[in-house]
Scaffold this motif. Sequence first.
Motif, PDB file in Angstrom:
ATOM      1  N   CYS A  77     -29.350 -12.526   6.807  1.00 33.85           N
ATOM      2  CA  CYS A  77     -30.398 -13.313   7.475  1.00 33.85           C
ATOM      3  C   CYS A  77     -31.704 -12.536   7.549  1.00 33.85           C
ATOM      4  N   GLY A  78     -31.615 -11.240   7.848  1.00 33.60           N
ATOM      5  CA  GLY A  78     -32.815 -10.410   7.912  1.00 33.60           C
ATOM      6  C   GLY A  78     -33.537 -10.341   6.584  1.00 33.60           C
ATOM      7  N   CYS A  79     -32.779 -10.232   5.505  1.00 33.74           N
ATOM      8  CA  CYS A  79     -33.400 -10.199   4.171  1.00 33.74           C
ATOM      9  C   CYS A  79     -34.126 -11.505   3.864  1.00 33.74           C
ATOM     10  N   VAL A  80     -33.508 -12.627   4.204  1.00 36.88           N
ATOM     11  CA  VAL A  80     -34.142 -13.928   3.967  1.00 36.88           C
ATOM     12  C   VAL A  80     -35.410 -14.048   4.809  1.00 36.88           C
ATOM     13  N   GLU A  81     -35.324 -13.681   6.079  1.00 38.22           N
ATOM     14  CA  GLU A  81     -36.503 -13.759   6.947  1.00 38.22           C
ATOM     15  C   GLU A  81     -37.634 -12.874   6.428  1.00 38.22           C
ATOM     16  N   CYS A 127     -35.668  -5.080   1.953  1.00 41.95           N
ATOM     17  CA  CYS A 127     -34.401  -4.641   2.523  1.00 41.95           C
ATOM     18  C   CYS A 127     -34.451  -4.781   4.039  1.00 41.95           C
ATOM     19  N   CYS A 128     -33.267  -4.779   4.657  1.00 40.72           N
ATOM     20  CA  CYS A 128     -33.148  -4.939   6.100  1.00 40.72           C
ATOM     21  C   CYS A 128     -31.982  -4.091   6.571  1.00 40.72           C
ATOM     22  N   LEU A 129     -32.271  -3.035   7.336  1.00 42.66           N
ATOM     23  CA  LEU A 129     -31.235  -2.153   7.864  1.00 42.66           C
ATOM     24  C   LEU A 129     -30.886  -2.606   9.275  1.00 42.66           C
ATOM     25  N   ILE A 130     -29.617  -2.882   9.497  1.00 40.69           N
ATOM     26  CA  ILE A 130     -29.149  -3.386  10.785  1.00 40.69           C
ATOM     27  C   ILE A 130     -28.691  -2.228  11.669  1.00 40.69           C
ATOM     28  N   GLY A 147     -29.071  -4.630   3.999  1.00 36.03           N
ATOM     29  CA  GLY A 147     -29.225  -5.766   3.100  1.00 36.03           C
ATOM     30  C   GLY A 147     -30.346  -5.466   2.125  1.00 36.03           C
ATOM     31  N   VAL A 148     -30.155  -5.842   0.861  1.00 38.95           N
ATOM     32  CA  VAL A 148     -31.149  -5.576  -0.185  1.00 38.95           C
ATOM     33  C   VAL A 148     -31.385  -6.855  -0.980  1.00 38.95           C
ATOM     34  N   GLY A 149     -32.656  -7.233  -1.128  1.00 37.51           N
ATOM     35  CA  GLY A 149     -33.004  -8.394  -1.936  1.00 37.51           C
ATOM     36  C   GLY A 149     -33.323  -9.605  -1.068  1.00 37.51           C
ATOM     37  N   PRO A 150     -33.288 -10.771  -1.660  1.00 38.27           N
ATOM     38  CA  PRO A 150     -32.952 -11.019  -3.053  1.00 38.27           C
ATOM     39  C   PRO A 150     -34.031 -10.489  -3.996  1.00 38.27           C
ATOM     40  N   ASP A 151     -33.546 -10.001  -5.127  1.00 36.39           N
ATOM     41  CA  ASP A 151     -34.414  -9.472  -6.169  1.00 36.39           C
ATOM     42  C   ASP A 151     -33.631  -9.532  -7.472  1.00 36.39           C
TER      43      ASP A 151
END
Length: 166
Positions: A77-81, A127-130, A147-151
């Motif tokens: 979710c973090g990557c999408v946001e 990217c998004c580090l939780i 989380g990495v991407g989308p790419d």
Amino acid sequence: MKLLHSALYFLAGLASGIAIALTGSSSSSSGERRTSSTSTTSAAGPAEPEMKMVLIVNSSLKMGKGKIVAQGAHAACGCVENAEKSAAGRRRLAAWRRQGQKKIALSTTQDDLLRLERSLRSAGINCCLIADAGKTQIAAGSRTVLGVGPDTEARINQFTSSLRLL
């Protein structure tokens, strides 16, 4: 409308996390890696590079399957946001959605996770580090999933091809 989008992203992330946790228990212990990068041709036009999202679990923490699911959902979710905040991110997000929203689950140690996050950010890859809230299994502030991407697969693989599947 924004609440509906958030709910849909949460459910998509949750489903991804569940799939990650369930496949994690039956994955190969041989250290199998995914390194291919191909292109797809759509009926609407020329080939576009394969897109993916990668969720990298901190294997140093010994989280339960349910915890991995929840943390993977947060990262997705973090990557999408994050991607929705820029025009380039929205283009990559749209291509990833057209291609079926591929997600790959990998694992690494905490030290490598933090190093990888710095490298990805330096390269301009979303990217998004939780960091966990510390309410259940692990200490507050523990870095659980990156989380990495989308790419494109090619860009992400430059940083993740040496990691093991979860």
